[in-house]
Design a protein around this motif. Structure first.
Motif, mmCIF file in Angstrom:
data_model
loop_
_atom_site.group_PDB
_atom_site.id
_atom_site.type_symbol
_atom_site.label_atom_id
_atom_site.label_comp_id
_atom_site.label_asym_id
_atom_site.label_seq_id
_atom_site.Cartn_x
_atom_site.Cartn_y
_atom_site.Cartn_z
ATOM 1 N N PHE A 65 34.794 90.080 85.150
ATOM 2 C CA PHE A 65 35.239 91.026 84.136
ATOM 3 C C PHE A 65 36.664 90.701 83.721
ATOM 4 O O PHE A 65 37.464 90.249 84.540
ATOM 5 N N PRO A 66 37.027 91.018 82.472
ATOM 6 C CA PRO A 66 38.446 90.956 82.107
ATOM 7 C C PRO A 66 39.179 92.022 82.923
ATOM 8 O O PRO A 66 38.626 93.103 83.183
ATOM 9 N N PRO A 67 40.403 91.759 83.351
ATOM 10 C CA PRO A 67 41.131 92.743 84.166
ATOM 11 C C PRO A 67 41.197 94.138 83.555
ATOM 12 O O PRO A 67 41.044 95.136 84.271
ATOM 13 N N ALA A 68 41.416 94.240 82.257
ATOM 14 C CA ALA A 68 41.509 95.560 81.622
ATOM 15 C C ALA A 68 40.196 96.336 81.751
ATOM 16 O O ALA A 68 40.205 97.554 81.981
ATOM 17 N N ALA A 69 39.073 95.645 81.619
ATOM 18 C CA ALA A 69 37.770 96.307 81.754
ATOM 19 C C ALA A 69 37.558 96.786 83.188
ATOM 20 O O ALA A 69 37.041 97.883 83.421
ATOM 21 N N TRP A 70 37.959 95.990 84.166
ATOM 22 C CA TRP A 70 37.817 96.379 85.569
ATOM 23 C C TRP A 70 38.691 97.594 85.879
ATOM 24 O O TRP A 70 38.248 98.531 86.546
ATOM 25 N N ILE A 71 39.917 97.603 85.395
ATOM 26 C CA ILE A 71 40.819 98.734 85.613
ATOM 27 C C ILE A 71 40.240 100.015 85.014
ATOM 28 O O ILE A 71 40.273 101.075 85.630
#
Length: 62
Positions: A48-54
């Motif tokens: 996942f892109p980090p922003a999506a995971w956050i």
């Protein structure tokens, strides 16, 4: 396909030591967060892109 050779996998501290259903997450890869089933470490992993995971983690915590 993403190379996960250098992934530093980490299991939640809330996971029990009984080999239950857990996921491991690798945050040390540039531009992605990788997630895999701890019972099948050689199996597939999701990335996942980090922003999506956050966003995902923040949503489930609420």
């Amino acid at each position: 396909m993403v190379d996960l050779t250098d992934a530093g996998w980490r299991k939640s501290t809330r996971s029990g030591g009984n080999g239950g259903e857990c996921v491991e997450v690798a945050y040390n890869l540039p531009g992605i967060v990788a997630v895999r089933d701890s019972k099948d470490p050689a199996g597939p992993a999701l990335t996942f892109p980090p922003a999506a995971w956050i966003t995902f983690v923040g949503t489930i915590r609420r």
